[in-house]
Write an enzyme that holds these catalytic residues in place. Sequence first.
Site, short mmCIF file in Angstrom:
data_model
loop_
_atom_site.label_atom_id
_atom_site.label_comp_id
_atom_site.label_asym_id
_atom_site.label_seq_id
_atom_site.Cartn_x
_atom_site.Cartn_y
_atom_site.Cartn_z
N GLU A 25 0.86 -1.18 0.00
CA GLU A 25 0.00 0.00 0.00
C GLU A 25 0.90 1.24 0.00
OE1 GLU A 25 -4.41 0.89 1.75
OE2 GLU A 25 -3.37 -0.92 2.31
N GLU A 63 -1.84 0.47 13.40
CA GLU A 63 -3.01 0.83 12.60
C GLU A 63 -4.30 0.55 13.37
OE1 GLU A 63 -3.43 -1.49 9.02
OE2 GLU A 63 -4.80 -0.01 8.16
C1 BGC Z 1 -5.22 2.46 4.82
C2 BGC Z 1 -5.76 3.50 5.72
C3 BGC Z 1 -6.69 4.32 4.90
C4 BGC Z 1 -7.82 3.39 4.63
C5 BGC Z 1 -9.01 4.00 4.02
C6 BGC Z 1 -6.34 1.56 4.44
O1 BGC Z 1 -5.99 0.47 3.70
O2 BGC Z 1 -4.13 1.79 5.33
O3 BGC Z 1 -4.95 4.08 6.60
O4 BGC Z 1 -7.01 5.57 5.32
O5 BGC Z 1 -7.40 2.26 3.91
O6 BGC Z 1 -9.89 3.08 3.76
#
Ligand code: BGC
Length: 758
Positions: free
Chosen positions: A351, A636
């Site tokens: 990501e 997270e």
């Molecule tokens: C990210 C997040 C992001 C989110 C939004 C994720 O996969 O890691 O931090 O804001 O998606 O859906």
Amino acid sequence: MPDWSAALIVPDSDFNGAPLLRREFELEPDHGDVTSATLHATAHGVFEAFLNGQPVSDDVLSPGWSAYEWRLRYRSYDVTALLSSTSVLGLALGNGWFRGRLGWNGGRNYYGSELGAFAQLEISFADGHVQRVVTDDAWTAGPSAVLGNDLYDGQTVDARRASDAWLQPGFLGQGWTGVHTGELDSQTLTPYIGPPVRRQAELAPVRTWTSPAGRTLVDFGQNLVGWVRVRVSGPAGTEVTLRHAEVLEHDELGVRPLRSALATDRFILSGADDVFEPTFTFHGFRYAEVEGWPGELAGGALTAVVVSSELERIGEFSCSHELLNQLHSNAVWGTVGNFLDVPTDCPQRDERLGWTGDIAAFTPSAAFLFDVEAFLRDWLADLAAEQQAADGMVAFVIPDVLKYVTKDDPEASSFPEPDSTAVWSDAAVWVPWALWQAYGDRSVLVDQFDSMAAHVARVETLTSPTGLWDTGFQFGDWLDPTAPPENPILAKADNGVVATACLVRSATIVAEAAALLGRDEDRARFEELAARTRAAFGEHYVTDDGRIASDAVTVYALAVAFGLLEGERLRLAGERLAELVEEGGFHIQTGFAGTPFVTDALTVTGHLDVAYRLLLQEECPSWLYPVTMGATTIWERWDSMLPDGTINPGQMTSFNHYALGAVVDWLHRTVGGLAPLEPGYAKVLVAPQPGGGMTWAKTALATRRGRVAVSWSTEGADGFSLEVELPEGVEALLRLPDGSEREVGSGTHRLSAEPTRA
Ligand code: BGC
């Protein structure tokens, strides 16, 4: 801006995605001495530049990741000292963001399928003559020792193929090819606004051991972002592999959270003493698994190199509570790791995108810890460019690569057709506003005003006839701890309440920015929108007894913090908020939307004691639970690692996400007691509010006007004592815990008062 005569050059062969490009040249005679020489360079891909065998700078991963379609940044280097009468200019290329893998569906090449370089060396002579050496078809291209490179997957280097001969005059270039010119619109070329990416620090392993499965594991003691530099000698052709991960699970490397990112570097030994440093990749890791090491893995063989955008550390905080100090340190490391050219969600899995909501939540914290003004203004320029091409919509990520990912593979996105979303798209407004508050330079508002206003204007078109923003897709209070691991969007807080509150906040900020810039019509328009939306919120979402629709912690936190309520309704919301937090056993109940605001909302409604109990909770979920589990960065999820030491089963489980660390902003302002009373700390508010049994705190900030420091203690004979240092020309309003206030000027001030403890 230079007068460009260079062309983008593309090697005739790809050379494993890591070609070298070279050009030998003579200084033009009869013009006297060289007075200066500047190299401007950029690439499709990432580049490292060399002149006469020397790197022209310490930069790595240039030109980083910008919205390349509109802004391709170049770096400029003073190379005067490196020139000689016969010189060789060399460029090494890697895939980087331009051509490497981006996003979670395995796709690559989103910006183009060919690597290219663009460079212009301008040499000025004593008589005013300027000689230009530019990328053109006179260059040649050849292979490097790099056999593969990708930001997600890692790098492979064969030291048997490494040689510096290509950087020397007279190199024969066997196996080398020519180059051809590629497409590059010179209108997109722009200098960096933000800082380059560089190596920041080095960490030695704290432990090396053999896992139960017989693997060699190394712990660097800190979750970090960068790579491992390896010093090794062994038989030629030996392959050493390093796999990286943030955590261990069941005493083995925990790689599942990386999803498809391989995070694996391979080094093939030359037979001599080799030093490998994989500078065309980066990993988010604390641990590495080492395979194929020849002989004993000696101390000093592995060094973790921390890589980040070059940011000046300006803010400090420490206090009598050790776990809070670690939480603060975790936020600092989270900033370093996720400010690698783009403010990313996370630095390790497939990501590493510029998710707008994450930085919308975290900018006030980041702006105190580091000087992030230029860094974020660079990113905001990308945001504005993307937004302009998308009819005012601020995308989920900037640079918006998802527009290509989902086009390529509609299955790759579980989101519906993207449109403006609360918190995430609000980054267009909240980020520049936070920079203005932190640094006091109104040019950020001048530059961003159109983008700020366009965002709010677009959201206005998305509201329903009631005036509420209760339409369309929302991430809402993303990652509410009660949402199931596989469905982080299922929050308790109603999406319409969250979105409508965000619209009020953004419209209010845009009106204030318009007032500052003397844009009266805009001010009136956005003030009216804010007032109308606030009224709709009150009418449709708040009941007479002060309950807000969905009755969740986040909705009260936002309604209070964003100024949606007054008088009795404000008091009732504060009470209900405190009651809900208490009913929840002082565990955290908020996600991305509510977390940055919940402690403030409790504080301003007179529930400081509840804010402290929430802050100091150690059971899961809470801010301190990860700290008790040994976290060295912000996670997270509230429970990225479950209490039994297994990794959260959710697909999205990073151990380095700054968003939920936004509470450090409250630590600075409320526990430490240091806040701007006027933007840029032209005037300072010193108002520590001790509580939670804490006995001292120290906060300091290198503001644009000099260093401000605040420390307080309840340990001395005088009860509460406060010391404040203010630089020349800066005044402060001091507010003691007993509520008494006084104004002071520059210098050092010591005061004491009876404490009112929460
Ligand atoms: C990210 C997040 C992001 C989110 C939004 C994720 O996969 O890691 O931090 O804001 O998606 O859906």
